[in-house]
Design an enzyme around this catalytic site. Structure first.
Site, short mmCIF file in Angstrom:
data_model
loop_
_atom_site.label_atom_id
_atom_site.label_comp_id
_atom_site.label_asym_id
_atom_site.label_seq_id
_atom_site.Cartn_x
_atom_site.Cartn_y
_atom_site.Cartn_z
N CYS A 16 -15.60 24.85 -14.22
CA CYS A 16 -14.80 23.73 -13.75
C CYS A 16 -15.48 22.44 -14.21
O CYS A 16 -16.47 22.49 -14.94
CB CYS A 16 -14.65 23.78 -12.22
SG CYS A 16 -13.31 22.73 -11.61
N CYS A 21 -15.41 19.38 -11.88
CA CYS A 21 -15.50 18.36 -10.83
C CYS A 21 -16.92 17.91 -10.55
O CYS A 21 -17.14 16.75 -10.18
CB CYS A 21 -14.83 18.87 -9.56
SG CYS A 21 -15.49 20.41 -8.90
N CYS A 39 -11.03 17.80 -11.56
CA CYS A 39 -11.36 19.06 -12.25
C CYS A 39 -10.91 19.11 -13.69
O CYS A 39 -10.56 20.20 -14.21
CB CYS A 39 -10.75 20.23 -11.47
SG CYS A 39 -11.36 20.37 -9.78
N LYS A 49 -6.28 29.71 -5.18
CA LYS A 49 -7.20 28.71 -4.63
C LYS A 49 -6.37 27.60 -4.00
O LYS A 49 -5.60 26.92 -4.68
CB LYS A 49 -8.12 28.14 -5.71
CG LYS A 49 -9.10 27.11 -5.18
CD LYS A 49 -10.00 26.59 -6.30
CE LYS A 49 -10.98 25.54 -5.79
NZ LYS A 49 -11.85 25.03 -6.87
N ARG A 68 -6.62 16.93 -4.68
CA ARG A 68 -6.41 17.94 -5.72
C ARG A 68 -5.14 18.75 -5.51
O ARG A 68 -5.01 19.86 -6.00
CB ARG A 68 -7.64 18.86 -5.78
CG ARG A 68 -8.89 18.10 -6.21
CD ARG A 68 -10.13 18.94 -6.21
NE ARG A 68 -11.25 18.15 -6.69
CZ ARG A 68 -12.49 18.24 -6.24
NH1 ARG A 68 -12.79 19.10 -5.29
NH2 ARG A 68 -13.44 17.47 -6.73
N GLU A 72 0.96 33.42 -8.88
CA GLU A 72 -0.27 32.99 -9.54
C GLU A 72 -1.11 34.18 -9.98
O GLU A 72 -1.61 34.23 -11.11
CB GLU A 72 -1.09 32.10 -8.60
CG GLU A 72 -0.54 30.70 -8.40
CD GLU A 72 -0.92 29.76 -9.54
OE1 GLU A 72 -1.53 30.22 -10.53
OE2 GLU A 72 -0.59 28.57 -9.44
N LYS A 112 -9.28 31.96 -2.20
CA LYS A 112 -10.21 30.94 -1.71
C LYS A 112 -9.42 29.86 -0.99
O LYS A 112 -8.47 29.32 -1.57
CB LYS A 112 -11.00 30.33 -2.88
CG LYS A 112 -12.01 29.27 -2.46
CD LYS A 112 -12.71 28.67 -3.66
CE LYS A 112 -13.75 27.63 -3.20
NZ LYS A 112 -14.41 26.97 -4.32
N SER A 171 -17.64 27.06 2.17
CA SER A 171 -18.66 26.26 2.85
C SER A 171 -18.26 25.88 4.27
O SER A 171 -19.08 25.93 5.20
CB SER A 171 -18.97 25.00 2.04
OG SER A 171 -17.78 24.21 1.87
#
Length: 325
Positions: free
Chosen positions: A119, A121, A129, A194, A216, A232, A247, A273
């Site tokens: 990526c 970012c 990104c 994602k 995003r 997807e 994710k 996270s």
């Protein structure tokens, strides 16, 4: 019919519960994310992620020694460069932070499987990104730079690449670039589903990757959508993805189950996270039993259908499993 059928018979004690347990959490399931920062003598704890650090290459062996000794099979690398620019050029530099990290790990830990996050970012001055055009990421210009990034990772010795930017056509682009460069053996783990999630907040602090403006949502998925994830993933598999990912994981267990019911490919779940930090914070305050909630959370991902779990809890889980043997 009761009283003949008494399901509690199979819950009588731990031995019988072990015998009939349907899902198991194994160290073989785990991938551990590591943040590598350009610089020297860096071991910097991330305030919103207790126990997780940013490491410079001259100190990262402190972390990798523990990972290797615990038998965790793979790491997922994220880089924090000293230089950022509009296009994230450090991502394809032979002397970029990730390229140097790959060579370092391969030299000192040849048996550790290295996966690289693909990526931009963390590397762009604007925190988005890819390449910007009219205040949005230009999909096709970003793909051109992605080719250079993945080939440089492969050349440095990466075992697998994991595109996370949610650009249309990224898996096809990467597969063709790797094949043309002679890296047909390198698999792709696609961040196929994602979502534009609020659970990423601590990661953005960890990786210095918060967008300088906007968000995003033009490229990551709407959290309200379920059927779109199937589209997807189907496209990514057709384009050459070897593993697909959901994710975040915890709030998207229905998506993991949908994919498991629909596709016969390995599925990864990213225990992100924010999920990690919530458990850590509540555990510190004594509101929950941190160990039990951690294990229950991760087994829920296996139960939903995940084969692989990317988690900041990997070392803690590995220690628990090791002590249970």
């Amino acid at each position: 019919m009761f009283p003949v059928n008494r399901l509690r018979r199979l819950r009588k004690n731990e031995n019988i519960r072990r015998l009939v347990r349907e899902n198991h959490l194994l160290v073989d399931d785990l991938i551990y994310p590591i943040f590598i920062e350009d610089g020297k003598d860096i071991k910097k704890e991330i305030p919103s992620m207790p126990g997780i650090f940013r490491w410079s290459l001259d100190r990262v062996n402190e972390e990798l020694d523990e990972v290797a000794n615990l038998g965790i099979p793979a790491v997922l690398l994220f880089g924090i460069p000293s230089h950022k620019d509009e296009v994230g050029s450090d991502t394809w530099s032979e002397e970029g932070i990730i390229q140097r990290a790959i060579r370092h790990i391969k030299k000192h830990y040849p048996n550790l499987y290295i996966i690289t996050d693909v990526c931009f970012c963390e590397y762009t001055s604007h925190g988005h990104c890819g390449v910007l055009h009219d205040h949005d990421v230009d999909n096709d210009l970003t793909l051109e730079n992605t080719k250079k990034q993945v080939v440089s990772h492969a050349k440095a010795g990466a075992d697998m690449v994991a595109p996370s930017g949610m650009m249309d056509g990224v898996v096809k682009t990467i597969r063709e670039a790797l094949d043309e460069a002679g890296y047909k053996h390198i698999p792709i783990m696609a961040y196929s589903a994602k979502y534009a999630s609020s659970y990423y907040g601590p990661f953005r602090e960890a990786a210095d990757s918060a967008p300088a403006f906007g968000d995003r949502r033009t490229y990551q998925m709407d959290p309200a959508n379920r059927r779109e994830a199937l589209r997807e993933v189907a496209i990514d598999i057709e384009e050459g993805a070897d593993i697909v990912m959901v994710k975040p994981a915890l709030s998207y267990l229905d998506i993991i189950r949908d994919l498991r019911n629909t596709f016969n490919v390995p599925i990864a779940a990213y225990n992100v996270s924010g999920e990690y930090s919530m458990i850590k914070a509540a555990g510190k305050l004594g509101w929950i039993d941190e160990k039990k909630v951690m294990l229950e959370t991760l087994i829920s991902m296996k139960r939903a259908g995940a084969d692989i779990i990317i988690t900041y809890f990997a070392k803690e889980v590995a220690k628990i499993l090791k002590n249970e043997k």
